[in-house]
Design a protein around this motif. Structure first.
Motif, short mmCIF file in Angstrom:
data_model
loop_
_atom_site.label_atom_id
_atom_site.label_comp_id
_atom_site.label_asym_id
_atom_site.label_seq_id
_atom_site.Cartn_x
_atom_site.Cartn_y
_atom_site.Cartn_z
N SER A 72 -36.25 -7.30 19.33
CA SER A 72 -37.70 -7.13 19.31
C SER A 72 -38.18 -6.48 20.60
O SER A 72 -38.99 -5.55 20.58
N ARG A 73 -37.68 -6.95 21.75
CA ARG A 73 -38.11 -6.38 23.03
C ARG A 73 -37.64 -4.93 23.19
O ARG A 73 -38.37 -4.11 23.75
N ALA A 85 -43.36 -8.31 29.83
CA ALA A 85 -42.71 -7.35 30.74
C ALA A 85 -41.48 -7.97 31.38
O ALA A 85 -40.42 -7.35 31.45
N ALA A 86 -41.61 -9.19 31.86
CA ALA A 86 -40.47 -9.86 32.52
C ALA A 86 -39.32 -10.06 31.55
O ALA A 86 -38.15 -9.83 31.90
N ARG A 87 -39.62 -10.46 30.33
CA ARG A 87 -38.55 -10.68 29.34
C ARG A 87 -37.89 -9.36 28.94
O ARG A 87 -36.67 -9.30 28.75
N VAL A 109 -33.39 -5.23 40.55
CA VAL A 109 -34.77 -5.18 40.08
C VAL A 109 -35.45 -6.52 40.30
O VAL A 109 -34.85 -7.59 40.15
N ARG A 110 -36.71 -6.48 40.69
CA ARG A 110 -37.51 -7.70 40.89
C ARG A 110 -38.34 -7.96 39.64
O ARG A 110 -39.28 -7.24 39.34
N VAL A 111 -37.95 -8.99 38.92
CA VAL A 111 -38.63 -9.33 37.67
C VAL A 111 -39.85 -10.19 37.99
O VAL A 111 -39.80 -11.08 38.86
N ILE A 112 -40.94 -9.91 37.30
CA ILE A 112 -42.17 -10.68 37.50
C ILE A 112 -41.89 -12.16 37.29
O ILE A 112 -41.29 -12.56 36.29
#
Length: 411
Positions: free
Chosen positions: A133-134, A188-190, A216-219
């Motif tokens: 889905s993402r 966005a983070a997922r 990468v820095r995930v929210i």
């Protein structure tokens, strides 16, 4: 052969029938090519590790001077001495796998069970469904044509910002169920976590040389702190009784009670099959959960709720769907209606799980016991060796016998 200079390159005449080459006498392998059109380009010619002759274009004359082209040629020829192949490297970068191709490869491998997750077991079908889905809703629409080797960390973080800002959000279709795609920080983070994970799988198995998502820095996710107090639970129980008399969906109400009495995850409860209930042992034997197969404790009140609900239908599920052979799916809508009547806000099925844990803690149960009741994966070596099933059943029975009258009164 002369040493290439600006004067010599300017004086070169083109042949309308074929390319014309002139090679430098100072730097072996460095030369200039004149196309039938008259265009002049600098290049190198070399043999790779397999002793095959290769040519590599440095750049066009006019954009590059002879001196700059010679310096660039020296660097490329030096890499050949070290075993490199500039032409193959450029071709691989140009023809490398796109983001869409890597995503499709990941989904095919994961759905077939050939990829292992963090627990060294095949990735769960539910997790793959979420990843699909993402990928389809957020990742592919924005960067599906990009070659993975060309991606940079800054672009991936910009992708995260675009999803968070709602660039991929879509409204619900006019007809039919579903169809809503929401953006936001959580989505966005997922999505970025999914992209980072699948790129790491591709790197580990040799499809790509390195993952551009490393670092990468995930929210950060917002921790859900909402839980119901004992008074709110009692009030909720009274409202549920009133709404039950008024005709509210009985399966939805029973599911709410079950979540409060067990602390189970929403889909653990809704997907529960009757054959998993072990009434004599006060437990439910889940063949698979987020943390693998588990024997989960349930007290007298919880088992009574589950058994009573199971006896209401001939379905294989404890909480059956209104039609068809599946399980009930309307829990959120029922919970929203109940909470609206009760005047309670920000209550989700996960809030009920938090409430169970919070009240267990207030009754003095240890963090280890609560963790086992909730079905959390063991975090240390000791927990992996301690057999908690019997202890947790006893704890759950004691917990729910002590607390039923005080915090579920009226429900």
């Amino acid at each position: 052969m002369p040493n290439l200079t600006k004067r010599i390159v300017d004086a070169l005449q083109h042949d309308p029938r074929s390319d014309v080459f002139l090679w430098d006498t100072e730097l072996r392998g460095f030369g200039v090519r004149v196309k039938p059109s008259g265009t002049r380009t600098f290049l190198i010619q070399y043999r790779n590790a397999e002793r095959r002759t290769r040519r590599f274009v440095i750049g066009q004359y006019g954009v590059l001077t002879v001196e700059i082209a010679r310096d660039l040629a020296k660097k490329q020829l030096a890499s050949v001495v070290d075993g490199g192949d500039p032409s193959a490297k450029r071709r691989a970068a140009r023809d490398g796998m796109t983001v869409a191709e890597v995503c499709d490869w990941y989904l095919a491998e994961a759905e077939s069970g050939r990829l292992l997750g963090r627990n060294r077991r095949p990735i769960k079908a539910s997790s793959v469904a979420g990843d699909r889905s993402r990928i389809e809703q957020h990742i592919k629409p924005l960067i599906w044509t990009r070659v993975v080797s060309h991606l940079r960390l800054a672009e991936i973080e910009r992708l995260q910002g675009d999803i968070a800002a709602g660039k991929t959000a879509r409204s619900r279709r006019a007809a039919g169920r579903g169809g809503r795609t929401s953006g936001g920080a959580g989505a966005a983070a997922r999505a970025i976590s999914t992209l980072r994970s699948l790129l790491n799988h591709a790197r580990r198995l040799g499809l790509i040389e390195q993952s551009p998502a490393n670092g990468v820095r995930v929210i950060a996710s917002t921790k859900l702190k909402r839980r119901l107090s004992a008074g709110e639970v009692r009030h909720l129980g009274k409202v549920m009784l009133q709404m039950e008399r008024e005709g509210e969906h009985p399966t939805g109400l029973a599911a709410i009670r079950a979540l409060l009495l067990t602390g189970f995850r929403r889909m653990e409860a809704l997907g529960m099959r009757k054959t998993w209930l072990e009434q004599e042992g006060n437990c439910v034997a889940f063949p698979d959960t987020k943390s693998g197969p588990q024997l989960r404790a349930a007290g007298d009140a919880a088992m009574a709720c589950l058994v009573e609900q199971a006896d209401r239908s001939t379905s294989a599920f404890v909480f059956p769907a209104d039609w068809g052979d599946g399980h009930f799916v309307g829990l959120v809508r029922v919970l929203d209606r109940v909470c609206a009547r009760a005047g309670l806000t920000d209550v989700t099925p996960h809030t009920l799980r938090h409430t169970f844990a919070s009240i267990a803690a207030s009754l003095g149960f240890s963090e280890l016991t609560i963790s086992g009741l909730l079905g959390h994966a063991p975090r240390g070596v000791t927990q992996r060796y301690v057999h908690l099933d019997t202890a947790l059943v006893i704890a759950a029975v004691r917990f729910l016998r002590r607390s039923r009258g005080s915090w579920m009164a009226g429900s």
